[in-house]
Design a protein around this motif. Sequence first.
Motif, PDB file in Angstrom:
ATOM      1  N   LYS A   1       0.840  -1.186   0.000  1.00  0.00           N
ATOM      2  CA  LYS A   1       0.000   0.000   0.000  1.00  0.00           C
ATOM      3  C   LYS A   1       0.878   1.241   0.000  1.00  0.00           C
ATOM      4  CE  LYS A   1      -3.689  -2.288   2.614  1.00  0.00           C
ATOM      5  NZ  LYS A   1      -4.481  -2.280   3.873  1.00  0.00           N
ATOM      6  N   PRO A   2       0.366   2.358  -0.494  1.00  0.00           N
ATOM      7  CA  PRO A   2       1.163   3.601  -0.455  1.00  0.00           C
ATOM      8  C   PRO A   2       1.613   3.908   0.964  1.00  0.00           C
ATOM      9  CG  PRO A   2      -0.756   3.889  -1.856  1.00  0.00           C
ATOM     10  CD  PRO A   2      -0.922   2.558  -1.191  1.00  0.00           C
TER      11      PRO A   2
ATOM     12  N   ASP B   1      15.614  -0.593  -1.868  1.00  0.00           N
ATOM     13  CA  ASP B   1      14.932  -0.371  -0.592  1.00  0.00           C
ATOM     14  C   ASP B   1      14.270   1.003  -0.622  1.00  0.00           C
ATOM     15  OD1 ASP B   1      15.926  -2.774   0.245  1.00  0.00           O
ATOM     16  OD2 ASP B   1      17.608  -1.910   1.368  1.00  0.00           O
ATOM     17  N   GLY B   2      13.069   1.089  -0.110  1.00  0.00           N
ATOM     18  CA  GLY B   2      12.397   2.375  -0.097  1.00  0.00           C
ATOM     19  C   GLY B   2      10.943   2.241   0.286  1.00  0.00           C
ATOM     20  N   VAL B   3      10.108   3.103  -0.270  1.00  0.00           N
ATOM     21  CA  VAL B   3       8.689   3.155   0.074  1.00  0.00           C
ATOM     22  C   VAL B   3       7.872   3.262  -1.212  1.00  0.00           C
ATOM     23  CG1 VAL B   3       6.903   4.646   1.090  1.00  0.00           C
ATOM     24  CG2 VAL B   3       8.988   4.155   2.360  1.00  0.00           C
ATOM     25  N   LEU B   4       6.754   2.512  -1.262  1.00  0.00           N
ATOM     26  CA  LEU B   4       5.803   2.680  -2.352  1.00  0.00           C
ATOM     27  C   LEU B   4       5.084   4.012  -2.121  1.00  0.00           C
ATOM     28  CD1 LEU B   4       4.305   1.658  -4.846  1.00  0.00           C
ATOM     29  CD2 LEU B   4       2.732   0.450  -3.316  1.00  0.00           C
ATOM     30  N   LYS B   5       5.339   4.978  -2.982  1.00  0.00           N
ATOM     31  CA  LYS B   5       4.839   6.335  -2.756  1.00  0.00           C
ATOM     32  C   LYS B   5       3.405   6.520  -3.240  1.00  0.00           C
ATOM     33  CE  LYS B   5       6.048  11.195  -3.478  1.00  0.00           C
ATOM     34  NZ  LYS B   5       7.016  12.129  -4.096  1.00  0.00           N
ATOM     35  N   GLU B   6       3.111   6.020  -4.444  1.00  0.00           N
ATOM     36  CA  GLU B   6       1.781   6.276  -5.008  1.00  0.00           C
ATOM     37  C   GLU B   6       1.419   5.184  -6.010  1.00  0.00           C
ATOM     38  OE1 GLU B   6      -0.568   9.798  -7.534  1.00  0.00           O
ATOM     39  OE2 GLU B   6       1.562  10.000  -7.020  1.00  0.00           O
TER      40      GLU B   6
ATOM     41  N   LEU C   1       3.065   3.733 -17.097  1.00  0.00           N
ATOM     42  CA  LEU C   1       3.295   4.150 -15.716  1.00  0.00           C
ATOM     43  C   LEU C   1       2.160   3.622 -14.836  1.00  0.00           C
ATOM     44  CD1 LEU C   1       4.888   5.899 -13.670  1.00  0.00           C
ATOM     45  CD2 LEU C   1       3.374   7.798 -14.287  1.00  0.00           C
ATOM     46  N   ILE C   2       2.526   2.901 -13.771  1.00  0.00           N
ATOM     47  CA  ILE C   2       1.499   2.355 -12.889  1.00  0.00           C
ATOM     48  C   ILE C   2       1.652   2.840 -11.439  1.00  0.00           C
ATOM     49  CG2 ILE C   2       1.167   0.296 -14.294  1.00  0.00           C
ATOM     50  CD1 ILE C   2       2.927  -1.244 -12.337  1.00  0.00           C
TER      51      ILE C   2
END
Length: 404
Positions: free
Chosen positions: A25-26, A53-58, A72-73
Amino acid sequence: MATEIKAPVFPESVADGTIATWHKKPGEAVSRDELLVDIETDKVVIEVLAPADGVLKEIICAEDTTVNSEQLIGYFEEGATAAAAPAAVEAVAASAEEEDVQVGDKILSPAARKLALENNLDIAKLVGTGKGGRVSKEDVLNAVQSGAAKASAAPAPVAAAPAPVVVAAGERVEKRVPMSRMRQTIAKRLVEAQQTAAMLTTYNEVDMKPVMDLRKKYKDMFEKKHNGVRLGFMSFFVKAAAEALKRFPDVNASIDGTDIVYHGYYDIGVAVSTDRGLVVPILRDTDTMSLADVESSIGEYAKRGREGKLGIADMTGGTFTITNGGVFGSLMSTPILNAPQTAILGMHKIQERPMAINGQVEIRPMMYLALSYDHRMIDGKDAVQFLVTIKELLEDPARILLEV
């Protein structure tokens, strides 16, 4: 800095895909190569992994959205942490404000209580090593590892089993769900095969006793020799089919418009049933494969098929197909062609039947075989002789090795 998440480049045979499942999830933290989203195509499910490594932003394209190659998804923020998302910040702040919780005569930290509940532990049995007997997260972890505080009377999580649907007497319930892209494609191809091919089926039966005796005699040695690979029946059928295809090149050919394409190789597809539908991974150059190679390849394909990890390349091509309805109990069936191939062999259940052997009635393990073929390409005489050749090779397995 945000990185674009794009749909992969689909092969030429795949026009587009559908977003099946977002696994994050974002705002959720993601590790490198962790699964982000599944994209279902007409043939396979393609996994899109986190680039770092990171975060799903949108999320730009929600589930059930049709996407094209490189569309783009979503956006991914490399190097960020989950705290960078507002929702995550609020969750962290809320948990920080929580105070110790008292359950009975035990005092637990919020993290310890949550972990104890997740692992179905009896809080009364926990031993606290903190100040004043306080139970910390480390105490709970130790209890989980030792199993000392496991709740004896706690039932299994209710969510693990779906609740039964209670239907009132006389009520007529219906449920409508969209057909998956793979199921739609399977349906379309099967209908096209029946509409475009002059399909006929010829039947025969094979005495499986010689193969079963050979398998019984050598299966333990075979498994030991080949590092746990088990000797099954499918490898005998694949090798018998490869030998028969050499003798009947028309059966190994395909039709392309008004042209006949003769293949100088023997790539045999083996139908595998999965939760998403029937898939047909290809065994390449089966004439050069050993029985162990065939068995290990089929086992690997079956595993990857159940996990949804078969690729387009695994199922592309193929000059002949074998399908085994016998594993589900089918005694006889008519397999449908896997276009553009011109023939498919159907295996069925092995069943003991009384047979006349040298003037005597004997009980034999018999299997019905079915060969469906395209009469535009293959004459009935060749189809019958091809199936008889497979029967003869299986009833005298030494002929497979000797190629006679």
